[in-house]
Design a protein around this motif. Structure first.
Motif, PDB file in Angstrom:
ATOM      1  N   UNK A 224       0.754  -1.301  -0.021  1.00 44.81           N
ATOM      2  CA  UNK A 224      -0.053  -0.005  -0.139  1.00 44.81           C
ATOM      3  C   UNK A 224       0.908   1.211  -0.048  1.00 44.81           C
ATOM      4  N   UNK A 225       0.460   2.111  -1.021  1.00 39.84           N
ATOM      5  CA  UNK A 225       1.539   3.435  -0.947  1.00 39.84           C
ATOM      6  C   UNK A 225       0.411   4.577  -1.001  1.00 39.84           C
ATOM      7  N   UNK A 226       0.534   5.612  -0.488  1.00 36.95           N
ATOM      8  CA  UNK A 226      -0.349   6.735  -0.552  1.00 36.95           C
ATOM      9  C   UNK A 226      -0.405   7.256  -1.740  1.00 36.95           C
ATOM     10  N   UNK A 227      -1.543   7.457  -2.520  1.00 34.05           N
ATOM     11  CA  UNK A 227      -1.694   7.945  -3.671  1.00 34.05           C
ATOM     12  C   UNK A 227      -0.949   9.181  -3.855  1.00 34.05           C
TER      13      UNK A 227
ATOM     14  N   UNK B 288      11.071  10.508  -8.330  1.00 35.82           N
ATOM     15  CA  UNK B 288      12.067  10.920  -8.559  1.00 35.82           C
ATOM     16  C   UNK B 288      13.368  10.383  -8.235  1.00 35.82           C
ATOM     17  N   UNK B 289      13.153   9.105  -7.532  1.00 31.77           N
ATOM     18  CA  UNK B 289      14.314   8.174  -7.136  1.00 31.77           C
ATOM     19  C   UNK B 289      14.187   6.801  -7.455  1.00 31.77           C
ATOM     20  N   UNK B 290      13.186   6.711  -8.166  1.00 29.73           N
ATOM     21  CA  UNK B 290      13.041   5.112  -8.539  1.00 29.73           C
ATOM     22  C   UNK B 290      12.597   5.006 -10.016  1.00 29.73           C
ATOM     23  N   UNK B 291      13.083   4.096 -10.609  1.00 25.63           N
ATOM     24  CA  UNK B 291      12.739   3.917 -11.955  1.00 25.63           C
ATOM     25  C   UNK B 291      10.954   3.328 -12.251  1.00 25.63           C
ATOM     26  N   UNK B 292      10.570   2.864 -11.174  1.00 27.38           N
ATOM     27  CA  UNK B 292       9.337   2.557 -11.279  1.00 27.38           C
ATOM     28  C   UNK B 292       8.600   2.208  -9.669  1.00 27.38           C
ATOM     29  N   UNK B 293       7.480   2.403  -9.657  1.00 27.17           N
ATOM     30  CA  UNK B 293       6.760   2.343  -8.260  1.00 27.17           C
ATOM     31  C   UNK B 293       5.611   1.097  -8.452  1.00 27.17           C
ATOM     32  N   UNK B 294       5.569   0.315  -7.384  1.00 25.24           N
ATOM     33  CA  UNK B 294       4.640  -0.673  -7.735  1.00 25.24           C
ATOM     34  C   UNK B 294       3.975  -1.013  -6.425  1.00 25.24           C
ATOM     35  N   UNK B 295       2.718  -1.036  -6.324  1.00 20.00           N
ATOM     36  CA  UNK B 295       1.650  -1.271  -5.360  1.00 20.00           C
ATOM     37  C   UNK B 295       0.468  -2.023  -5.456  1.00 20.00           C
ATOM     38  N   UNK B 296       0.042  -2.604  -4.539  1.00 19.91           N
ATOM     39  CA  UNK B 296      -1.238  -3.314  -4.772  1.00 19.91           C
ATOM     40  C   UNK B 296      -2.187  -2.486  -4.598  1.00 19.91           C
ATOM     41  N   UNK B 297      -2.099  -1.394  -3.903  1.00 17.59           N
ATOM     42  CA  UNK B 297      -3.453  -0.300  -3.708  1.00 17.59           C
ATOM     43  C   UNK B 297      -2.535   0.970  -3.465  1.00 17.59           C
ATOM     44  N   UNK B 298      -3.210   1.909  -4.023  1.00 13.59           N
ATOM     45  CA  UNK B 298      -2.991   3.306  -3.944  1.00 13.59           C
ATOM     46  C   UNK B 298      -3.994   4.155  -3.340  1.00 13.59           C
ATOM     47  N   UNK B 299      -4.379   4.085  -2.251  1.00 13.64           N
ATOM     48  CA  UNK B 299      -5.440   4.727  -1.588  1.00 13.64           C
ATOM     49  C   UNK B 299      -5.283   6.181  -1.368  1.00 13.64           C
ATOM     50  N   UNK B 300      -6.586   7.015  -1.364  1.00 13.25           N
ATOM     51  CA  UNK B 300      -6.347   8.350  -0.966  1.00 13.25           C
ATOM     52  C   UNK B 300      -7.790   8.497  -0.224  1.00 13.25           C
ATOM     53  N   UNK B 301      -7.974   9.144   1.064  1.00 13.66           N
ATOM     54  CA  UNK B 301      -6.780   9.194   1.601  1.00 13.66           C
ATOM     55  C   UNK B 301      -6.293   8.316   2.228  1.00 13.66           C
ATOM     56  N   UNK B 302      -5.113   8.583   3.045  1.00 13.12           N
ATOM     57  CA  UNK B 302      -4.034   7.467   3.386  1.00 13.12           C
ATOM     58  C   UNK B 302      -4.113   6.987   4.847  1.00 13.12           C
ATOM     59  N   UNK B 303      -3.860   8.168   5.606  1.00 15.38           N
ATOM     60  CA  UNK B 303      -3.746   8.061   7.057  1.00 15.38           C
ATOM     61  C   UNK B 303      -2.471   7.328   7.621  1.00 15.38           C
TER      62      UNK B 303
END
Length: 463
Positions: A159-162, A170-185
């Protein structure tokens, strides 16, 4: 989506990463919570697993509020917008980072013991955490992997905050998540069971993974991708280089010294701003030099504490006087070392490291026999200092690096033994296919010519 626990989350994340199996990646779990997740990913991909220790920089009196993070090796990420919100100065956060770096070192020793960290140079690296909120720890981890030479860095978490995902890129070639929720808490809200991970559990995960990895985890040489260099058979010796005379007082620098049998010379490679001895570009050049029978010294210009300070403030990387003094100290050390003092010395500098190399060559005209600058900033060195450089100098610049090309042409007028080589199609970082190889060939030819000659310094002028 809400995950049962870290193990289930890791298995679901592994499904999103299955396509990377053929690259034989290295999986790095962020201690502590990311390690159980990473263990599931590594098991599913048949990949090697290691730990990467990162510490959050908590605000004074508000430790849960992340000002940034620091990772093993000195890589750091600072959320400058958070400093103002928390009323913290850059000097304050640098002091916090130095304290946390000591804890990073303690945990590295606890988790890894005497086992060396996995080699990342030229490989695909998956940085795994159990969740990403502000992104400070993940970004520091990605930078740490990049400093160790990773060819491709993927930041992955269940899980990664959307709102954070774009910043991670900016620092990774790719970002992978199962879920990108918003809001995150908070990360823990996305798990039904989210207990604290103990140090013992981290060690156990690493131990089990070590038992499961096959004897040849890379499956031959097909893990190499793109322009990655094959492994260099020359073993490096870890060295500690003393320095003194600085306004910051005496200290030591970490380095790696490699001397091929029958070496015809020795080159100190001076990294550019914000980098270290692990610079993948300098390491590629160093490998090319060693294949040509030339020894190499890769060394850090800053101490670990200074590297953290520089990551926060960005000030030390442009202090050419400081960097030149450290370079000169390394050259003097090589000149006094029994195993290297008979070898003629050269300097290879990149970006601001080239300025340091030129200034050191001016300070040590009897020791430095040749200099190569790649994408260098000779404009950071006073003209009067450039005119004192007696060694032959090759300035290598990319044809598309127009401003730096202009600065190098201007500096050439002050270098009596200087030549300019322009690499077609190359930009400042020589990232284009074949560009860095071309720079390495130019450097190797230059050092092979001038380090092997016994001509007097005043006779050394390019034909």
């Amino acid at each position: 989506m809400v995950f049962e626990d870290r193990r289930q989350a890791g298995r679901l994340l592994a499904e999103r990463l299955e396509r990377l199996r053929a690259r034989h990646p290295v999986v790095l779990g962020l201690a502590r919570g990311g390690v159980p997740v990473a263990a599931e990913v590594a098991r599913a991909l048949g990949a090697e697993l290691d730990v990467l220790v990162v510490r959050k920089l908590g605000a004074p009196g508000w430790p849960e509020y992340a000002l940034g993070a620091v990772a093993e090796g000195g890589a750091a990420c600072v959320r400058h917008e958070a400093l103002g919100e928390a009323g913290v100065s850059e000097e304050d956060v640098a002091a916090i980072a130095e304290r946390e770096a000591a804890e990073v070192g303690r945990r590295v020793r606890l988790y890894r013991g005497d086992r060396p960290a996995l080699e990342l140079a030229g490989r695909t690296v998956i940085v795994v955490d159990d969740g990403v909120a502000t992104g400070a720890t993940a970004r520091a981890a990605a930078r740490a992997a990049r400093q160790r030479g990773a060819a491709r860095v993927i930041v992955a978490a269940p899980v990664i905050a959307a709102a954070t995902a774009p910043e991670l890129r900016a620092d990774a070639d790719e970002v992978v998540a199962v879920d990108l929720p918003e809001p995150f808490m908070a990360v823990g809200l996305w798990y039904r069971r989210f207990p604290q991970v103990s140090d013992d559990e981290v060690v156990a995960c690493l131990h089990r993974a070590g038992e499961e990895v096959a004897a040849d985890p890379w499956g031959g040489d097909d893990w190499l991708a793109g322009d990655a260099e094959p492994a260099d058979p020359e073993e490096a010796r870890t060295v500690v280089i003393p320095f003194d005379g600085s306004s910051r007082g005496p200290g030591t620098l970490d380095g790696e010294l490699s001397i091929p049998e029958g070496a015809t010379g020795l080159v100190a490679l001076v990294h550019g701003s914000g980098s270290s001895r692990r610079s993948p570009r300098n390491r590629l050049v160093a490998a090319a030099l060693r294949r040509a029978g030339i020894g190499t010294l890769l060394f850090d210009l800053l101490t670990p504490a200074e590297a953290i300070e520089d990551e926060v403030t960005g000030r030390l990387r442009f202090d050419v006087g400081l960097l030149a003094g450290r370079t000169a100290a390394a050259l003097r050390w090589l000149g006094a070392l029994p195993g290297t003092r008979a070898l003629r010395l050269g300097c290879f500098g990149a970006s601001t490291g080239a300025a340091a190399a030129l200034a050191a060559a001016a300070e040590l005209p009897e020791q430095v026999a040749a200099v190569v600058s790649r994408g260098g900033r000779p404009d950071l060195v006073p003209a009067a200092t450039l005119e004192r450089v007696r060694a032959p100098v090759l300035l290598v610049v990319g044809a598309r690096d127009e401003e730096v090309l202009r600065l190098n042409r201007a500096a050439l007028r002050h270098l009596s033994g200087g030549r300019l080589a322009v690499v077609p199609g190359a930009t400042h970082l020589f990232e284009e296919p074949g560009a860095l190889d071309a720079a390495a060939r130019l450097a190797t030819g230059w050092f092979a010519r001038w380090l092997a000659t016994a001509a007097a310094p005043e006779a050394r002028a390019p034909a």
